[in-house]
Scaffold this motif. Structure first.
Motif, PDB file in Angstrom:
ATOM      1  N   ILE A   1       0.869  -1.209   0.016  1.00 63.48           N
ATOM      2  CA  ILE A   1       0.101  -0.065   0.009  1.00 63.48           C
ATOM      3  C   ILE A   1       1.004   1.336   0.189  1.00 63.48           C
ATOM      4  O   ILE A   1       1.999   1.202   0.367  1.00 63.48           O
ATOM      5  CB  ILE A   1      -0.878   0.063   1.206  1.00 63.48           C
ATOM      6  CG1 ILE A   1      -0.387   0.062   2.617  1.00 63.48           C
ATOM      7  CG2 ILE A   1      -2.038  -1.163   1.068  1.00 63.48           C
ATOM      8  CD1 ILE A   1      -1.046   0.075   3.686  1.00 63.48           C
ATOM      9  N   ARG A   2       0.578   2.382  -0.451  1.00 61.97           N
ATOM     10  CA  ARG A   2       0.923   3.687  -0.628  1.00 61.97           C
ATOM     11  C   ARG A   2       0.558   4.425   0.674  1.00 61.97           C
ATOM     12  O   ARG A   2      -0.479   4.095   1.276  1.00 61.97           O
ATOM     13  CB  ARG A   2       0.625   4.550  -1.875  1.00 61.97           C
ATOM     14  CG  ARG A   2       0.845   3.777  -3.080  1.00 61.97           C
ATOM     15  CD  ARG A   2       1.009   4.490  -4.202  1.00 61.97           C
ATOM     16  NE  ARG A   2       1.623   5.724  -4.279  1.00 61.97           N
ATOM     17  CZ  ARG A   2       2.823   6.054  -4.465  1.00 61.97           C
ATOM     18  NH1 ARG A   2       3.695   5.035  -4.771  1.00 61.97           N
ATOM     19  NH2 ARG A   2       3.525   7.040  -4.428  1.00 61.97           N
ATOM     20  N   PHE A   3       1.431   5.491   0.977  1.00 62.96           N
ATOM     21  CA  PHE A   3       1.121   6.313   2.081  1.00 62.96           C
ATOM     22  C   PHE A   3      -0.376   6.816   2.029  1.00 62.96           C
ATOM     23  O   PHE A   3      -0.792   7.438   1.403  1.00 62.96           O
ATOM     24  CB  PHE A   3       2.140   7.460   1.958  1.00 62.96           C
ATOM     25  CG  PHE A   3       1.857   8.451   3.189  1.00 62.96           C
ATOM     26  CD1 PHE A   3       2.130   7.998   4.446  1.00 62.96           C
ATOM     27  CD2 PHE A   3       1.386   9.827   3.150  1.00 62.96           C
ATOM     28  CE1 PHE A   3       2.247   9.049   5.501  1.00 62.96           C
ATOM     29  CE2 PHE A   3       1.318  10.620   4.026  1.00 62.96           C
ATOM     30  CZ  PHE A   3       1.573  10.307   5.399  1.00 62.96           C
ATOM     31  N   GLY A   4      -1.067   6.605   3.470  1.00 66.09           N
ATOM     32  CA  GLY A   4      -2.340   7.066   3.519  1.00 66.09           C
ATOM     33  C   GLY A   4      -3.448   5.997   3.196  1.00 66.09           C
ATOM     34  O   GLY A   4      -4.575   6.279   3.287  1.00 66.09           O
ATOM     35  N   GLU A   5      -3.117   4.905   2.656  1.00 66.45           N
ATOM     36  CA  GLU A   5      -3.901   3.723   2.151  1.00 66.45           C
ATOM     37  C   GLU A   5      -4.029   2.739   3.126  1.00 66.45           C
ATOM     38  O   GLU A   5      -3.028   2.532   4.118  1.00 66.45           O
ATOM     39  CB  GLU A   5      -3.591   3.073   0.853  1.00 66.45           C
ATOM     40  CG  GLU A   5      -3.679   4.164  -0.575  1.00 66.45           C
ATOM     41  CD  GLU A   5      -3.064   3.748  -1.858  1.00 66.45           C
ATOM     42  OE1 GLU A   5      -2.348   2.384  -1.447  1.00 66.45           O
ATOM     43  OE2 GLU A   5      -3.413   4.340  -2.584  1.00 66.45           O
ATOM     44  N   SER A   6      -4.557   1.590   3.256  1.00 66.39           N
ATOM     45  CA  SER A   6      -4.803   0.549   3.946  1.00 66.39           C
ATOM     46  C   SER A   6      -5.425  -0.765   3.394  1.00 66.39           C
ATOM     47  O   SER A   6      -6.127  -0.508   2.260  1.00 66.39           O
ATOM     48  CB  SER A   6      -5.597   0.891   5.230  1.00 66.39           C
ATOM     49  OG  SER A   6      -6.949   1.024   4.947  1.00 66.39           O
ATOM     50  N   ILE A   7      -5.084  -1.879   3.996  1.00 68.28           N
ATOM     51  CA  ILE A   7      -5.582  -2.958   3.577  1.00 68.28           C
ATOM     52  C   ILE A   7      -6.111  -3.958   4.581  1.00 68.28           C
ATOM     53  O   ILE A   7      -5.545  -3.975   5.524  1.00 68.28           O
ATOM     54  CB  ILE A   7      -4.895  -3.827   2.489  1.00 68.28           C
ATOM     55  CG1 ILE A   7      -4.215  -3.266   1.155  1.00 68.28           C
ATOM     56  CG2 ILE A   7      -5.231  -5.423   2.444  1.00 68.28           C
ATOM     57  CD1 ILE A   7      -3.347  -4.011   0.317  1.00 68.28           C
ATOM     58  N   GLU A   8      -7.370  -4.068   4.687  1.00 68.30           N
ATOM     59  CA  GLU A   8      -7.988  -5.088   5.387  1.00 68.30           C
ATOM     60  C   GLU A   8      -8.058  -6.488   5.181  1.00 68.30           C
ATOM     61  O   GLU A   8      -8.692  -6.872   4.217  1.00 68.30           O
ATOM     62  CB  GLU A   8      -9.503  -4.700   5.657  1.00 68.30           C
ATOM     63  CG  GLU A   8     -10.073  -3.378   6.035  1.00 68.30           C
ATOM     64  CD  GLU A   8      -9.406  -3.257   7.687  1.00 68.30           C
ATOM     65  OE1 GLU A   8      -9.290  -4.336   8.365  1.00 68.30           O
ATOM     66  OE2 GLU A   8      -9.013  -2.069   8.155  1.00 68.30           O
ATOM     67  N   ILE A   9      -6.983  -7.301   5.608  1.00 67.09           N
ATOM     68  CA  ILE A   9      -6.971  -8.746   5.409  1.00 67.09           C
ATOM     69  C   ILE A   9      -8.135  -9.661   6.244  1.00 67.09           C
ATOM     70  O   ILE A   9      -8.157  -9.181   7.325  1.00 67.09           O
ATOM     71  CB  ILE A   9      -5.579  -9.096   5.571  1.00 67.09           C
ATOM     72  CG1 ILE A   9      -4.192  -8.559   5.143  1.00 67.09           C
ATOM     73  CG2 ILE A   9      -5.486 -10.571   5.586  1.00 67.09           C
ATOM     74  CD1 ILE A   9      -2.851  -8.875   5.312  1.00 67.09           C
ATOM     75  N   PRO A  10      -8.751 -10.234   5.567  1.00 67.72           N
ATOM     76  CA  PRO A  10      -9.982 -10.801   6.167  1.00 67.72           C
ATOM     77  C   PRO A  10      -9.269 -11.856   7.285  1.00 67.72           C
ATOM     78  O   PRO A  10      -7.974 -12.342   7.193  1.00 67.72           O
ATOM     79  CB  PRO A  10     -10.473 -11.856   5.400  1.00 67.72           C
ATOM     80  CG  PRO A  10     -10.186 -11.490   3.819  1.00 67.72           C
ATOM     81  CD  PRO A  10      -8.656 -10.733   4.060  1.00 67.72           C
ATOM     82  N   ASP A  11      -9.957 -12.005   8.306  1.00 70.86           N
ATOM     83  CA  ASP A  11      -9.405 -12.763   9.727  1.00 70.86           C
ATOM     84  C   ASP A  11      -8.969 -13.928   9.452  1.00 70.86           C
ATOM     85  O   ASP A  11      -7.836 -14.497   9.905  1.00 70.86           O
ATOM     86  CB  ASP A  11     -10.468 -12.412  10.775  1.00 70.86           C
ATOM     87  CG  ASP A  11     -10.815 -11.174  11.172  1.00 70.86           C
ATOM     88  OD1 ASP A  11     -10.020 -10.306  11.050  1.00 70.86           O
ATOM     89  OD2 ASP A  11     -11.907 -10.974  12.119  1.00 70.86           O
ATOM     90  N   HIS A  12      -9.652 -14.534   8.578  1.00 68.95           N
ATOM     91  CA  HIS A  12      -9.290 -16.121   8.556  1.00 68.95           C
ATOM     92  C   HIS A  12      -7.827 -16.283   7.493  1.00 68.95           C
ATOM     93  O   HIS A  12      -7.366 -17.370   7.609  1.00 68.95           O
ATOM     94  CB  HIS A  12     -10.379 -16.999   7.916  1.00 68.95           C
ATOM     95  CG  HIS A  12     -10.711 -16.763   6.431  1.00 68.95           C
ATOM     96  ND1 HIS A  12     -11.264 -15.428   6.142  1.00 68.95           N
ATOM     97  CD2 HIS A  12     -10.584 -17.067   5.418  1.00 68.95           C
ATOM     98  CE1 HIS A  12     -11.529 -15.222   4.715  1.00 68.95           C
ATOM     99  NE2 HIS A  12     -10.815 -16.357   4.297  1.00 68.95           N
ATOM    100  N   LEU A  13      -7.709 -15.191   6.979  1.00 68.56           N
ATOM    101  CA  LEU A  13      -6.352 -15.416   6.101  1.00 68.56           C
ATOM    102  C   LEU A  13      -5.060 -14.377   6.917  1.00 68.56           C
ATOM    103  O   LEU A  13      -3.956 -14.361   6.189  1.00 68.56           O
ATOM    104  CB  LEU A  13      -6.606 -14.688   4.787  1.00 68.56           C
ATOM    105  CG  LEU A  13      -7.427 -15.271   3.825  1.00 68.56           C
ATOM    106  CD1 LEU A  13      -7.839 -14.497   2.430  1.00 68.56           C
ATOM    107  CD2 LEU A  13      -7.083 -16.804   3.554  1.00 68.56           C
ATOM    108  N   SER A  14      -5.511 -14.080   8.152  1.00 71.19           N
ATOM    109  CA  SER A  14      -4.366 -13.274   8.789  1.00 71.19           C
ATOM    110  C   SER A  14      -3.144 -13.821   8.873  1.00 71.19           C
ATOM    111  O   SER A  14      -1.983 -13.302   9.080  1.00 71.19           O
ATOM    112  CB  SER A  14      -4.745 -12.505   9.968  1.00 71.19           C
ATOM    113  OG  SER A  14      -5.543 -13.887  10.844  1.00 71.19           O
ATOM    114  N   SER A  15      -3.138 -15.156   9.104  1.00 69.06           N
ATOM    115  CA  SER A  15      -1.887 -16.030   9.284  1.00 69.06           C
ATOM    116  C   SER A  15      -1.261 -16.701   7.763  1.00 69.06           C
ATOM    117  O   SER A  15      -0.272 -16.987   7.860  1.00 69.06           O
ATOM    118  CB  SER A  15      -2.229 -17.326  10.151  1.00 69.06           C
ATOM    119  OG  SER A  15      -3.215 -18.108   9.657  1.00 69.06           O
TER     120      SER A  15
END
Length: 413
Positions: free
Chosen positions: A260-274
């Motif tokens: 991600i670039r500055f100021g952006e975000s990504i929400e990784i699904p909980d079940h894929l966090s590992s």
């Protein structure tokens, strides 16, 4: 007395890997005096992910690792640089008064090296005004990192593309040589004008010094994506779906270097966090450490039919993978496909618009065929060692600059 080079930058970050870390540093090492004129946005220089340097590099002019850095306000340059699309007769009066051109003239260099369409326009102003005001003939190099405008990109209207291309070829008449990043882009330029002098200098890194051949002797699989995640290159939805499919069948990890670039975000699904790990943006010279455990690299370019840039691309990440012995899986992009088929260093999914399922099947296939994967890995590193490393590209850069200094670029014809 050493010759002076001035690089003009309209949009790139000042420590861009191609501009600063490879070309500028190599030319400095060769004995040239190198100056970069680079933009500040909202008053600050910015990193490769767009993050502003609010606590350093605050002086308008400074030295960094022996290279002179001259800065200007990006916002002040936009209006005059945009005059490139207007009347050619008005360029000198309305366009060449931009800060990039004016600062470059003050540097009184021997060679000016520009990196984008708009910095090319600024460089044309430098070349003309240096002759008019100082009576000095200077050389101008256009480093075409990509095709601008992209001749088939629908983001431009057809009249806008036609105008931009018309102005591009007016400017190229005054360029001493073009550098570009793939053989297909070189061929495109020569198709438009066979009289142009064009050299290919690939976006390749220096050879990883502590390279260790990969053995592929575990049951796990780590796939890697490097660079910006966006809709055209590296879709986060595809990363999620690939991870979902593969992690249900094997011990699977997806590593993202950059993202991600500055100021952006990504929400990784909980079940894929590992399953999905993100390193964030890392130092250019530490990329090899982050790829030490990577088995396969992934590159996905969307909307291939609407972009010659993506069709003809050989991006930094492609060579980063190869440099570390990481085979690459790509969709059907002409230039990367040709390279992979020639050097047997990866796998091409036979669809221009490949799906997450297509990629997952490719990764699972390679996971089951470790000997083939190992052979691809050896071939990837071999291609870099024998032909494509920055050490090889550096020699091309030196030869080109030597020819410019001696007014002899006959080898490009």
């Amino acid at each position: 007395m050493s010759k002076k080079i001035c690089m003009l930058v309209a949009d790139h970050p000042f420590m861009d890997s191609r501009i600063y870390k490879k070309e500028a540093k190599s030319l400095q090492k060769k004995g040239y005096k190198v100056t970069l004129i680079v933009p500040r946005k909202n008053g600050y220089l910015f990193d490769i992910d767009g993050k502003p340097f609010t606590g350093q590099y605050l002086n308008k002019t400074f030295k960094h690792e022996g290279i002179k850095i001259v800065t200007y306000n990006w916002e002040d340059s936009r209006v005059p640089l945009s005059k490139v699309t207007g009347s050619v007769k008005a360029w000198e009066k309305e366009g060449f008064n931009n800060p990039l051109t004016q600062l470059a003239i003050k540097e009184d260099a021997d060679i000016y090296h520009v990196h984008e369409y708009l910095s090319l326009f600024a460089g044309i102003g430098v070349k003309r005004m240096m002759k008019k005001v100082k009576g000095k003939d200077v050389k101008l190099v256009y480093d075409s990192h990509e095709l601008t405008p992209d001749p088939i990109d629908t983001r431009y209207s057809e009249p806008a593309r036609k105008n931009l291309l018309e102005k591009l070829f007016i400017m190229l008449k005054e360029v001493d040589c073009i550098i570009t990043i793939s053989d297909s882009i070189k061929s495109w330029y020569l198709t438009q004008n066979p009289g142009l002098l064009v050299e290919v200098i690939y976006n390749s890194p220096p050879l990883t010094p502590d390279y260790t051949p990969k053995e592929y002797n575990t049951d796990s699989l780590i796939v890697c994506y490097e660079g910006n995640i966006d809709n055209k290159r590296g879709s986060q939805e595809k990363i999620f779906e690939i991870s979902e499919i593969c992690s249900k069948q094997i011990d699977f990890q997806f590593k993202v270097i950059g993202g991600i670039r500055f100021g952006e975000s990504i929400e990784i699904p909980d079940h894929l966090s590992s399953v999905i790990t993100m390193t964030g943006w890392v130092d250019y010279y530490s990329i090899s450490k982050h790829m030490a455990d990577v088995d396969i690299g992934w590159i996905d370019y969307a909307d291939i039919g609407q972009s010659l840039n993506r069709t003809y691309a050989l991006p930094n990440k492609f060579f980063s993978f190869l440099n570390n012995g990481v085979p690459v899986v790509v969709n059907k992009c002409h230039e990367m496909e040709s390279f992979i088929r020639n050097h047997h260093c990866g796998l091409v999914v036979d669809h221009p618009e490949a799906t997450a399922q297509d990629y997952a099947e490719a990764f699972l296939y390679l996971h089951k065929n470790k000997e083939k994967l190992k052979e691809m890995s050896r071939n990837a590193r071999k291609a870099m060692e024998e032909t494509y490393s920055w050490e090889k590209m550096e020699k091309r850069l030196y030869r080109l600059y030597d020819g410019l200094m001696k007014n002899n670029l006959g080898y490009l014809k």
